[in-house]
Design an enzyme around this catalytic site. Sequence first.
Site, PDB file in Angstrom:
ATOM      1  CB  SER A 131      -0.869   0.016   1.126  1.00 30.53           C
ATOM      2  OG  SER A 131      -1.368   1.368   1.566  1.00 30.53           O
ATOM      3  CE1 TYR A 144      -4.021  -2.145   4.559  1.00 31.13           C
ATOM      4  CE2 TYR A 144      -3.410   0.364   4.153  1.00 31.13           C
ATOM      5  CZ  TYR A 144      -3.814  -1.007   4.279  1.00 31.13           C
ATOM      6  OH  TYR A 144      -3.972  -1.669   2.849  1.00 31.13           O
TER       7      TYR A 144
HETATM    8  N1  LIG Z   1      -8.511  -0.839  -1.713  1.00 37.13           N
HETATM    9  C1  LIG Z   1      -7.691   0.190  -0.937  1.00 37.13           C
HETATM   10  O1  LIG Z   1      -7.279   1.027  -1.324  1.00 37.13           O
HETATM   11  C2  LIG Z   1      -5.855  -0.760  -1.032  1.00 37.13           C
HETATM   12  C3  LIG Z   1      -4.913   0.465  -1.272  1.00 37.13           C
HETATM   13  C4  LIG Z   1      -3.602  -0.306  -1.324  1.00 37.13           C
HETATM   14  C5  LIG Z   1      -3.662  -1.481  -0.532  1.00 37.13           C
HETATM   15  N2  LIG Z   1      -4.488  -2.115  -0.460  1.00 37.13           N
HETATM   16  C6  LIG Z   1      -3.960  -3.799  -0.157  1.00 37.13           C
HETATM   17  O2  LIG Z   1      -4.863  -4.610  -1.415  1.00 37.13           O
HETATM   18  C7  LIG Z   1      -5.218  -5.868  -0.944  1.00 37.13           C
HETATM   19  C8  LIG Z   1      -6.130  -6.534  -1.147  1.00 37.13           C
HETATM   20  O3  LIG Z   1      -7.581  -5.786  -0.667  1.00 37.13           O
HETATM   21  P1  LIG Z   1      -8.599  -4.970  -1.151  1.00 37.13           P
HETATM   22  O4  LIG Z   1      -8.794  -3.271  -1.308  1.00 37.13           O
HETATM   23  O5  LIG Z   1      -8.859  -5.820  -2.345  1.00 37.13           O
HETATM   24  O6  LIG Z   1      -9.911  -5.276   0.156  1.00 37.13           O
HETATM   25  P2  LIG Z   1     -10.886  -6.478   0.156  1.00 37.13           P
HETATM   26  O7  LIG Z   1     -11.477  -6.924  -1.310  1.00 37.13           O
HETATM   27  O8  LIG Z   1     -11.208  -6.485   0.854  1.00 37.13           O
HETATM   28  O9  LIG Z   1      -9.991  -7.472  -0.252  1.00 37.13           O
HETATM   29  C9  LIG Z   1      -9.871  -8.341   1.816  1.00 37.13           C
HETATM   30  C10 LIG Z   1      -9.559  -9.720   1.465  1.00 37.13           C
HETATM   31  O10 LIG Z   1      -8.387 -10.496   2.378  1.00 37.13           O
HETATM   32  C11 LIG Z   1      -9.527 -11.943   2.602  1.00 37.13           C
HETATM   33  N3  LIG Z   1      -8.862 -11.576   4.417  1.00 37.13           N
HETATM   34  C12 LIG Z   1      -8.654 -10.136   4.729  1.00 37.13           C
HETATM   35  N4  LIG Z   1      -8.689 -10.918   6.374  1.00 37.13           N
HETATM   36  C13 LIG Z   1      -8.576 -12.845   6.044  1.00 37.13           C
HETATM   37  C14 LIG Z   1      -7.428 -13.163   6.487  1.00 37.13           C
HETATM   38  N5  LIG Z   1      -7.322 -13.799   7.928  1.00 37.13           N
HETATM   39  N6  LIG Z   1      -7.719 -15.168   6.469  1.00 37.13           N
HETATM   40  C15 LIG Z   1      -7.779 -15.106   5.003  1.00 37.13           C
HETATM   41  N7  LIG Z   1      -8.717 -14.275   3.837  1.00 37.13           N
HETATM   42  C16 LIG Z   1      -8.406 -12.646   4.428  1.00 37.13           C
HETATM   43  C17 LIG Z   1     -10.740 -10.895   2.757  1.00 37.13           C
HETATM   44  O11 LIG Z   1     -11.451 -12.128   2.402  1.00 37.13           O
HETATM   45  P3  LIG Z   1     -12.660 -12.652   3.608  1.00 37.13           P
HETATM   46  O12 LIG Z   1     -12.665 -11.840   4.440  1.00 37.13           O
HETATM   47  O13 LIG Z   1     -13.608 -13.969   2.783  1.00 37.13           O
HETATM   48  O14 LIG Z   1     -11.256 -13.973   3.633  1.00 37.13           O
HETATM   49  C18 LIG Z   1     -10.923 -10.411   1.532  1.00 37.13           C
HETATM   50  O15 LIG Z   1     -11.025 -11.005   0.040  1.00 37.13           O
HETATM   51  C19 LIG Z   1      -5.062  -5.613   1.153  1.00 37.13           C
HETATM   52  O16 LIG Z   1      -3.675  -6.265   1.494  1.00 37.13           O
HETATM   53  C20 LIG Z   1      -4.631  -4.483   1.240  1.00 37.13           C
HETATM   54  O17 LIG Z   1      -3.941  -4.264   2.151  1.00 37.13           O
HETATM   55  C21 LIG Z   1      -6.085  -1.870  -0.834  1.00 37.13           C
END
Ligand SMILES: NC(=O)c1ccc[n+]([C@@H]2O[C@H](COP(=O)([O-])OP(=O)(O)OC[C@H]3O[C@@H](n4cnc5c(N)ncnc54)[C@H](OP(=O)(O)O)[C@@H]3O)[C@@H](O)[C@H]2O)c1
Length: 231
Positions: A131, A144
Amino acid sequence: MAPRFALVTGAGSGIGRACAAVLAEDGHRVTLVGRRLALLEAAAAAIPGALAVAADLATDAGVGTVADAAPERLDVLVHAAGAFRYGPLAEMPTAAWRALDAVNLHAPFALTARCLPALRRAGGTVVFVNSTAALRGGPNAGAYAASKSALKAAADVLRQEVNPLGVRVLSIFPGRTDTPMQDEVLAAENRTVDRSTLLDPADVAAMIGAALRLPRRAEVTDITVRPTQPV
Ligand SMILES: NC(=O)c1ccc[n+]([C@@H]2O[C@H](COP(=O)([O-])OP(=O)(O)OC[C@H]3O[C@@H](n4cnc5c(N)ncnc54)[C@H](OP(=O)(O)O)[C@@H]3O)[C@@H](O)[C@H]2O)c1
């Protein structure tokens, strides 16, 4: 051509789901990992040959379940599972720090360690979805940002350790992306934004796909991609 295999965590939604789609389009057989089986199965339904594995990566047992389900040759391992916690550092409960670190930092490395023989067999690539918060954290995102900064530090060391084994390591640093996690962030910030200014998960997945398509002699180490308009 030998079949290629990929495993994507956090694949039921957001960036992980978009990555799984790009990897499948590029000819990989994809294993989708997350806790909610219904989301994984919905994502897998759109991807021929995809396998859904439900596991909580914050636990040793969950990491073991995923490692046991991983293919014996692994061309791509994408760590997209992640969690966010809003709040000032001075008020962050210890349990919340630990919970974030478990999924954002320790799980990717525990799973990578278990998958390393399979990655070596394939000459594979490990992708850490990091991130921009790792590079410059803001108020109320300190825990975070700390977990993601540590993830960057560990990825940078891992690269030096596994490049000689023929394994590449990519960290990607997306800015705000239109996913369920970003919904959570914006709700905590009590903000509404024009969602069209956010990155789309497909933008992030496209960058990862482009890096992976380079010949294995070429390693992209770090990618920053952020919204053009400040959000
Ligand atoms: N959205 C943003 O603005 C942004 C920006 C920079 C980086 N990121 C990073 O991108 C990555 C993906 O996030 P996203 O934004 O796509 O959000 P998201 O759609 O909420 O995806 C996060 C995923 O992680 C899974 N997860 C969470 N805890 C878990 C656990 N204990 N075991 C297994 N799976 C788990 C969730 O599925 P379940 O709940 O079904 O387990 C969910 O599918 C993350 O690492 C986040 O930090 C996001």
